[in-house]
Design a protein around this motif. Structure first.
Motif, PDB file in Angstrom:
ATOM      1  N   SER A   1       1.266  -1.106   0.110  1.00  0.00           N
ATOM      2  CA  SER A   1       0.423   0.098   0.427  1.00  0.00           C
ATOM      3  C   SER A   1       0.336   1.161  -0.082  1.00  0.00           C
ATOM      4  O   SER A   1       0.643   2.253  -0.895  1.00  0.00           O
ATOM      5  CB  SER A   1      -1.051   0.123   0.953  1.00  0.00           C
ATOM      6  OG  SER A   1      -1.646  -1.581   1.563  1.00  0.00           O
ATOM      7  N   PHE A   2       1.560   1.574   0.555  1.00  0.00           N
ATOM      8  CA  PHE A   2       2.843   2.293   0.304  1.00  0.00           C
ATOM      9  C   PHE A   2       3.272   2.624  -0.961  1.00  0.00           C
ATOM     10  O   PHE A   2       4.190   3.787  -0.198  1.00  0.00           O
ATOM     11  CB  PHE A   2       3.683   2.447   1.560  1.00  0.00           C
ATOM     12  CG  PHE A   2       3.383   1.811   2.981  1.00  0.00           C
ATOM     13  CD1 PHE A   2       2.888   3.471   4.112  1.00  0.00           C
ATOM     14  CD2 PHE A   2       2.890   1.093   3.678  1.00  0.00           C
ATOM     15  CE1 PHE A   2       2.726   3.365   5.477  1.00  0.00           C
ATOM     16  CE2 PHE A   2       1.817   1.236   5.387  1.00  0.00           C
ATOM     17  CZ  PHE A   2       2.317   2.004   5.786  1.00  0.00           C
ATOM     18  N   VAL A   3       4.025   1.587  -1.106  1.00  0.00           N
ATOM     19  CA  VAL A   3       4.548   1.970  -2.592  1.00  0.00           C
ATOM     20  C   VAL A   3       3.708   2.012  -3.635  1.00  0.00           C
ATOM     21  O   VAL A   3       4.461   2.991  -4.193  1.00  0.00           O
ATOM     22  CB  VAL A   3       5.185   0.562  -2.959  1.00  0.00           C
ATOM     23  CG1 VAL A   3       6.013   0.290  -4.170  1.00  0.00           C
ATOM     24  CG2 VAL A   3       6.063   0.053  -1.987  1.00  0.00           C
ATOM     25  N   ALA A   4       2.739   1.749  -3.161  1.00  0.00           N
ATOM     26  CA  ALA A   4       1.591   2.129  -4.399  1.00  0.00           C
ATOM     27  C   ALA A   4       1.188   3.804  -3.963  1.00  0.00           C
ATOM     28  O   ALA A   4       1.153   4.643  -5.407  1.00  0.00           O
ATOM     29  CB  ALA A   4       0.086   1.808  -3.885  1.00  0.00           C
ATOM     30  N   HIS A   5       0.855   3.634  -2.767  1.00  0.00           N
ATOM     31  CA  HIS A   5       0.822   5.266  -2.730  1.00  0.00           C
ATOM     32  C   HIS A   5       1.937   6.187  -2.628  1.00  0.00           C
ATOM     33  O   HIS A   5       1.491   7.289  -3.384  1.00  0.00           O
ATOM     34  CB  HIS A   5       0.487   5.828  -1.259  1.00  0.00           C
ATOM     35  CG  HIS A   5      -0.373   6.784  -0.586  1.00  0.00           C
ATOM     36  ND1 HIS A   5       0.740   7.587  -0.098  1.00  0.00           N
ATOM     37  CD2 HIS A   5      -1.317   7.376  -0.930  1.00  0.00           C
ATOM     38  CE1 HIS A   5      -0.217   8.740   0.485  1.00  0.00           C
ATOM     39  NE2 HIS A   5      -1.046   8.788  -0.607  1.00  0.00           N
ATOM     40  N   ALA A   6       2.885   5.368  -2.515  1.00  0.00           N
ATOM     41  CA  ALA A   6       4.215   6.600  -3.331  1.00  0.00           C
ATOM     42  C   ALA A   6       4.452   6.545  -4.445  1.00  0.00           C
ATOM     43  O   ALA A   6       4.785   7.594  -4.863  1.00  0.00           O
ATOM     44  CB  ALA A   6       5.055   5.840  -2.384  1.00  0.00           C
ATOM     45  N   SER A   7       4.429   5.329  -5.273  1.00  0.00           N
ATOM     46  CA  SER A   7       3.868   5.678  -6.817  1.00  0.00           C
ATOM     47  C   SER A   7       2.726   6.661  -7.409  1.00  0.00           C
ATOM     48  O   SER A   7       2.972   7.276  -8.729  1.00  0.00           O
ATOM     49  CB  SER A   7       3.584   4.507  -7.361  1.00  0.00           C
ATOM     50  OG  SER A   7       4.536   3.341  -6.926  1.00  0.00           O
ATOM     51  N   VAL A   8       1.967   6.204  -6.851  1.00  0.00           N
ATOM     52  CA  VAL A   8       0.888   7.743  -7.582  1.00  0.00           C
ATOM     53  C   VAL A   8       1.010   8.874  -7.027  1.00  0.00           C
ATOM     54  O   VAL A   8       1.450  10.169  -8.271  1.00  0.00           O
ATOM     55  CB  VAL A   8      -0.281   7.121  -6.488  1.00  0.00           C
ATOM     56  CG1 VAL A   8      -1.464   8.484  -7.106  1.00  0.00           C
ATOM     57  CG2 VAL A   8      -1.420   5.926  -7.168  1.00  0.00           C
ATOM     58  N   ARG A   9       2.096   9.049  -6.373  1.00  0.00           N
ATOM     59  CA  ARG A   9       2.578  10.648  -6.093  1.00  0.00           C
ATOM     60  C   ARG A   9       3.478  10.492  -7.052  1.00  0.00           C
ATOM     61  O   ARG A   9       3.898  11.175  -7.799  1.00  0.00           O
ATOM     62  CB  ARG A   9       3.525  11.027  -4.744  1.00  0.00           C
ATOM     63  CG  ARG A   9       2.519  11.623  -3.815  1.00  0.00           C
ATOM     64  CD  ARG A   9       3.070  11.627  -2.401  1.00  0.00           C
ATOM     65  NE  ARG A   9       4.463  12.310  -2.372  1.00  0.00           N
ATOM     66  CZ  ARG A   9       4.835  12.874  -1.144  1.00  0.00           C
ATOM     67  NH1 ARG A   9       3.911  12.423  -0.135  1.00  0.00           N
ATOM     68  NH2 ARG A   9       5.622  14.136  -1.031  1.00  0.00           N
TER      69      ARG A   9
END
Lengths: 563, 467
Positions: free
Chosen positions: A390-398
């Motif tokens: 979830s953290f990686v995905a969130h950072a990717s969206v950023r």
């Protein structure tokens, strides 16, 4: 509304289940997620929860009976007044007819009042449903009913596999299956009548589904925008392909109504594999003799590809294994649809994108600590697990917002840069498969929203509940092979996207850190991120900065900024 | 000692030597065997020496008959027949020497001698005394022995009074009268050549038109032009016999049952060619022969004996140097395993180098109709071409035959100045399967003769501008 409760599918190879115990009897009210019955399969025993609040109206099988997966075992009435009427005089129920193919918000549900139908047996056609704008055909994988079987409305009548998704097709009405017109493993065009139901009585009569009224998925993906209707496609345009067709071949194609899709399939004997006059004339004469079947829907492959087309060889030349493995040491396993699609997809991607892979090491200390500290409370509060993903995905969206070029598609010499982020999540399917559903509009979601999105698509992937919409229109993909312990990999881009992020396992490692100006060795949870990007569009600089952005977001994670 | 090769080629004509060079380029150890100079009939006794002679004729004709048209007064125009012939022989000598060098440069072994197949992969080579000089072993053998003028018993060639093309290009004295038997390309070219230099020429053709393979309109125009030059033409006429009587040859002809005797100093027998298939071991190896030529599979040029191939004139019509080269290249590239596209025999141009020149590709109007095509025909006369006017070459036309259904170029026919150069454009158009639009929409330079091709194509569709 009447809901049917099927025998749930408990795994790929589980085909039936035994009802061990009914927890409810007819007339009982039941809450959503309350256990309705308990089943036993050859793999696992489990309790089956109710899908909704309602009243149990009918139990179709006694305890101890073994029932095929998908077969209805009970009915639930969600409307309590209707429930009582239904029990007494089901034939008089006045209700709006709702033709539903599958519960999906993305579906255009046709709601029509049905004119009263005279009470007599009538036949209802069951067509191959349209599963998306660009899906032109479907293959029947399995008939769940045989001729003479009684089917309930919305009960699964057959399972289909299309280019985009596999799904079960529910019966449009209650009735008796009287005709099976399309057998298993047969591919037919959307709208083709696959079977017929005999329906008794007006109340049961569903509107006859005309092919133009086939419920349709609204598909607003990029794909559908470039999708051509068959008629348009049959107008031959040479610019739809990088292949060269001589003016004469194009003239012949036009005159003989050879579609562009067909033209693509003719193997050329001319210079550089060019289709010559003789090739197309031979093709036409074969076609006229019926040696070639012309399926208008063969355009499906072409429609998607904005990329350079090359002759794709899907497998190595067939060798004569039969003679060299006489002892039967080799088992021949036909590929299922998913495997075939993965194969084509991968080759297509390899032949389309110029893959380059960049790798960065990410210090996950902060996130590691945060997860350790909060995982229990989080899962209690939100009902889902807190994961690195979830953290990686969130950072990717950023990062995608920062570098929108990574959130693009190549169309010829045009870059289609998307303002929305539909974040693809690669989900492994047991025993051997892969699907990439995407989280729509991930740009508007916070960490929790994305975490929920991941759980949702992963869950629905594994339970075959994905809609075609879920797997089309993706703009960027994340693949988490770290769950298998892989440290880092070089993933293959999910076409037509231009980059894919590979997430490795988080492993504690000794690393050099600087403390007060002194280098020292520390033990830290380290994760490798790889970004495979399409060098046609994303160069090393952007690729590196993009990765660095994700790395920074993760390393500088601060729970205070979390919302 | 037996010499080992990958590829051995029998015959060094435009089929053999071209194949040999390509073979070496492809990395095969290659030998080419020929008892004569390399270049075959083409360079020694065909294409090149005859084109040299015809150039002399063109220039002489222009000076003698047309200089006044250009305001040039030339008095006392004379020619030296021996020098005319010598120029042609010199060119032939030089060009064949160049080919020898070219072959050597490409690391092809060249053996001078007569090669005979002694097994399916062995060749014995003999010198002209009949002594065996070499034995060669090769994995593949390509036969490219070509063809020679065909001789019929009723026209007994004596190489002196009754001659073939070989003698016709190397005569010591110019004949006063010449009867040409056969109105094909070879006969027509010699008829033109000798006629220009003042010989009284008569052409006898069995078919109903001269240049029987060409479009009737073209042949008719050429016949008209030839008659204007004073050449007498008998078509639909059979030669019953030719006999040498004293210093003349008497030719008995039969035109639709009407017999007639013609007399001339020389008779040129130009009734086609026949494959060189004798005396080098074909029968012993059981290589299949069909109508005096080696039978081959047209997709590989392999004979019925695996590993032995035959390309060019020896495998049958069309007997053209460019076909031999093309077949040889295809054959060797296929042996190498390259992806090659079989020759389209409909896309091979044919040229006759008299004046006006005749060049064509594909079907004639008559053939196209016979084959059941509905045709659309475009024709543009050089009379309407500005360039043709400017250079004083207004005779002739371009005629293109299209398939009305799909717009395919079925055939193209040009008669007139530089026709043999102009046909190249249509060769590309046809082999790339262009349609009339491709030609019309291609901007042609002005002023050129090639504009006439564009106009002819446009005319077929009612879009021509200048007529």
């Amino acid at each position: 509304m009447k809901i049917e409760i099927p025998m749930p599918k408990m795994g790929e190879s589980v085909m039936e289940g035994t009802i061990v115990k009914w927890y409810k009897k007819p007339g009982d009210s039941v809450k959503k997620d309350e256990t309705l019955f308990e089943i036993s399969t050859d793999k696992v025993d489990t309790e089956v929860p109710s899908p909704a609040d309602g009243i149990v109206t009918e139990l179709l099988f006694p305890e101890g009976d073994t029932v095929d997966v998908g077969k209805t075992v009970a009915y639930l009435e969600t409307d309590s007044t209707a429930a009582s009427i239904a029990k007494s005089t089901p034939a008089k129920v006045k209700e709006e007819k709702v033709v539903e193919i599958e519960e999906s918000e993305n579906m255009v549900v046709q709601t029509e009042s049905v004119k009263p139908v005279e009470v007599s047996d009538s036949l209802i056609d069951i067509p191959m449903p349209k599963m998306g704008e660009s899906v032109m055909d479907g293959t029947i994988i399995k008939w769940y009913k045989k001729i003479g079987d009684t089917v309930k409305k919305d009960e699964t009548i057959f399972e289909i596999s299309t280019d985009k998704v596999d799904t079960e097709v529910p019966s449009p009405s209650e009735g008796i299956l009287v005709e099976i017109l399309v057998g298993e493993q047969v591919t037919v065009e959307v709208g083709t009548i696959c079977g017929r139901l005999s329906v008794h009585g007006a109340a049961h009569a569903a509107p006859k589904i005309e092919s133009e009224k086939i419920p349709e998925y609204k598909d607003d993906s990029m794909h559908s925008m470039i999708a051509k209707s068959v008629d348009e496609a049959s107008e031959v345009k040479s610019n739809e392909s990088s292949k060269f067709y001589s003016p004469l071949v194009l003239n012949i194609a036009r005159a003989e109504k050879v579609g562009f899709d067909e033209l693509e399939k003719i193997s050329g004997t001319g210079t550089s594999g060019r289709v010559t006059k003789n090739d197309i004339l031979n093709y036409i004469s074969k076609r006229n003799k019926g040696e070639v079947t012309v399926s208008k829907t063969d355009i499906k492959e072409e429609v998607f590809s904005t990329e350079v087309k090359s002759t794709i060889v899907y497998s190595a030349p067939k060798k004569d294994f039969d003679s060299s493995y006489v002892s039967g040491g080799v088992e021949r396993i036909p590929m299922d649809n998913i495997r075939q699609r993965i194969m084509k997809h991968m080759i297509n991607s390899r032949d389309t994108s110029v893959h380059v892979t960049a790798l960065m090491e990410v210090d996950m200390t902060r996130i590691y600590n945060y997860i350790q500290k909060n995982k229990d409370s989080f899962s209690r509060k939100e009902g889902i697990k807190l994961t690195y993903m979830s953290f990686v995905a969130h950072a990717s969206v950023r990062a995608l917002k920062e570098f929108p070029i990574v959130n693009s598609t190549v169309e010829g010499t045009t870059i289609l840069q998307k303002r929305f982020i539909n974040l693809g999540i690669a989900v492994a399917l047991e025993p051997n498969g892969l699907i990439v559903p995407n989280i729509k509009n991930a740009q508007d979601k916070n960490l929790l929203g994305i975490a929920r999105g991941i759980v949702d698509v992963a869950e629905r992937s594994r339970t075959k509940k994905l809609t075609p919409d879920d797997i089309s229109g993706g703009t960027f993909t994340i693949t988490n092979y770290g769950v298998f312990g892989t440290l880092f990999g070089t993933p293959i881009i999910n076409q037509p996207e231009v980059a894919i992020l590979g997430v490795g396992a988080v492993v504690k490692k000794p690393v050099v850190v600087e403390v007060d100006g002194m280098d020292t060795i520390a033990i830290k949870p380290i994760m490798y991120l790889t970004l495979a990007h399409d060098h046609r569009l994303v160069d090393g600089m952007v690729g590196g900065r993009f990765l660095k952005s994700i790395k920074d977001t993760l390393e500088k994670f601060d729970e205070k900024t979390l919302n | 000692m037996i010499k080992q090769y990958d590829i051995a080629i029998l015959g060094g004509g435009p089929g053999g030597y071209v194949t040999a060079i390509r073979s070496a380029q492809l990395g095969f150890k290659t030998v080419v065997i020929d008892k004569e100079n390399l270049g075959g009939i083409c360079l020694n006794w065909g294409c090149i020496p005859t084109k040299s002679l015809l150039r002399n004729a063109d220039i002489y004709d222009t000076i003698k008959n047309h200089s006044e048209d250009f305001g040039i007064t030339v008095k006392g125009v004379e020619f030296d027949f021996n020098k005319v012939i010598k120029r042609s022989r010199d060119i032939s000598d030089k060009i064949t020497k160049n080919v020898e060098l070219l072959v050597k440069k490409n690391k092809v072994d060249r053996i001078r001698g007569f090669g005979k197949l002694i097994s399916k992969n062995q060749i014995s080579v003999f010198d002209n005394t009949g002594k065996e000089t070499d034995v060669i072993e090769a994995s593949k053998i390509i036969i490219a022995t070509g063809a020679r003028p065909r001789i019929l018993p009723n026209i007994p060639v004596d190489h002196n009074m009754i001659i073939t093309s070989t003698e016709a290009m190397n005569l010591k004295d110019q004949p006063k009268e010449l009867i040409v038997i056969g109105g094909g390309a070879i006969g027509i070219e010699f008829a033109y050549f000798y006629s220009v230099f003042g010989t009284k020429v008569t052409i006898i053709e069995m078919m109903d038109q001269i240049l029987p393979v060409e479009d009737k309109e073209v042949a008719d125009l050429l016949a008209k032009s030839f008659k204007k030059r004073g050449i007498e033409i008998f078509t639909s006429t059979v030669v019953e016999k030719a006999e040498v009587k004293g210093k003349k040859v008497i030719v008995t002809i039969n035109q639709n049952g009407e017999k007639k005797e013609l007399k001339a100093d020389k008779v040129l027998s130009a009734i086609g060619v026949t494959g060189n298939i004798e005396g080098f071991g074909l029968e012993e190896l059981g290589i299949e022969i069909f109508k005096n030529h080696i039978k081959v599979d047209r997709n590989s040029y392999e004979t019925n004996v695996p590993g032995i191939y035959a390309i060019g004139d020896v495998n049958g019509p069309p007997w053209l140097a460019h076909v031999a080269s093309a077949e040889g290249l295809y054959c060797i590239e296929k042996i190498k395993g390259l992806h090659v596209t079989p020759l389209e025999y409909d896309n091979i141009p044919g040229c006759t180098y008299c004046q006006p020149q005749v060049a064509s590709i594909g079907l004639t109007e008559q053939k196209a109709k016979e084959k059941g095509y509905e045709v659309k025909i475009g024709k543009f006369p050089f009379m309407a071409s500005g360039k043709a006017f400017a250079v004083g070459e207004r005779e002739g036309f371009v005629k293109i035959i299209f398939d009305a259904k799909y717009g395919e170029i079925l055939g193209a026919h040009i008669i007139g100045a530089e026709a043999t150069e102009l046909i190249g454009e249509l060769g590309i158009a046809k082999s790339l399967e262009a349609t009339y639009e491709s030609i019309v929409k291609t901007v042609h330079a002005h002023p050129t003769l090639s504009e006439s091709i564009m106009e002819a194509a446009a005319q077929a569709y009612g879009e021509a501008i200048h007529i």
